[in-house]
Design an enzyme around this catalytic site. Structure first.
Site, mmCIF file in Angstrom:
data_model
loop_
_atom_site.group_PDB
_atom_site.id
_atom_site.type_symbol
_atom_site.label_atom_id
_atom_site.label_comp_id
_atom_site.label_asym_id
_atom_site.label_seq_id
_atom_site.Cartn_x
_atom_site.Cartn_y
_atom_site.Cartn_z
ATOM 1 N N LYS A 40 0.825 -1.217 0.000
ATOM 2 C CA LYS A 40 0.000 0.000 0.000
ATOM 3 C C LYS A 40 0.857 1.264 0.000
ATOM 4 C CE LYS A 40 -3.947 1.853 2.588
ATOM 5 N NZ LYS A 40 -4.901 1.975 1.526
ATOM 6 N N GLY A 45 6.465 1.161 5.833
ATOM 7 C CA GLY A 45 7.392 0.260 5.152
ATOM 8 C C GLY A 45 7.428 0.496 3.655
ATOM 9 N N CYS A 46 6.271 0.707 3.053
ATOM 10 C CA CYS A 46 6.204 0.895 1.602
ATOM 11 C C CYS A 46 6.875 2.203 1.190
ATOM 12 C CB CYS A 46 4.752 0.847 1.127
ATOM 13 S SG CYS A 46 3.992 -0.777 1.450
ATOM 14 N N THR A 47 6.718 3.226 2.008
ATOM 15 C CA THR A 47 7.384 4.502 1.728
ATOM 16 C C THR A 47 8.897 4.339 1.843
ATOM 17 O OG1 THR A 47 5.473 5.760 2.489
ATOM 18 C CG2 THR A 47 7.588 6.916 2.429
ATOM 19 N N ALA A 50 10.216 2.493 -1.268
ATOM 20 C CA ALA A 50 10.202 3.314 -2.478
ATOM 21 C C ALA A 50 11.269 4.408 -2.426
ATOM 22 C CB ALA A 50 8.821 3.931 -2.682
#
Length: 155
Positions: A40, A45-47, A50
């Protein structure tokens, strides 16, 4: 569920991408591709993942490698995510989860006793010939982008 291994042909896909238009794996023949799946946009974590791939993008590009992140988020969410964090990696929208299923990362998860389907964080290094060169299942974000870069370099 599909289980892809090193040496397998990476399943092709065509998905909508950030900034408009579509992206297909076949467009990258002759280049390596880091294809990473994440749950998401704009979560911790996803930020971090990326941002880490974006920071190392010049080093990946020097090795003839493109980076594509895939999540079930919409293109409009991707666009906001890119703008908020200054991301320079390509983000593809897999809202119907077909690509995630093809790569075996659309799995049953559970949180607080509730089961649901979602993306398992995973990364695939695809060679310039379209074959999978490395797989990182169940990725832990810290140090992951660096680990992928080391693998690509052969370190």
């Amino acid at each position: 569920m599909t289980k892809l291994s090193i040496g397998d042909h990476a399943p092709d896909f065509t998905l909508p991408r950030d900034g408009g238009g579509t992206i297909s794996l076949r467009d990258f023949r002759g280049r390596n591709v880091v294809l990473y799946f994440y749950p998401k946009d704009d979560t911790t974590g996803c930020t971090a993942e990326a941002v880490a791939f974006t920071a190392l993008l010049p080093e990946f590009e020097a090795l003839n490698t493109s980076i594509i992140g895939v999540s079930p988020d919409s293109v409009s969410r991707h666009d906001k995510f890119v703008a908020k964090h200054g991301l320079r990696v390509i983000l593809a929208s897999d809202e119907e989860s077909r690509t995630s299923e093809a790569y075996g990362v659309w799995v049953q998860k559970s949180m607080y006793g509730r089961s649901y389907m979602g993306v398992e964080r995973a990364t695939f290094l695809i060679g310039d010939d379209g074959r999978i060169r490395a797989v990182w299942p169940k990725v832990k974000v810290a140090g992951h982008a660096e680990e992928v870069l080391k693998s690509l370099r052969g370190d």
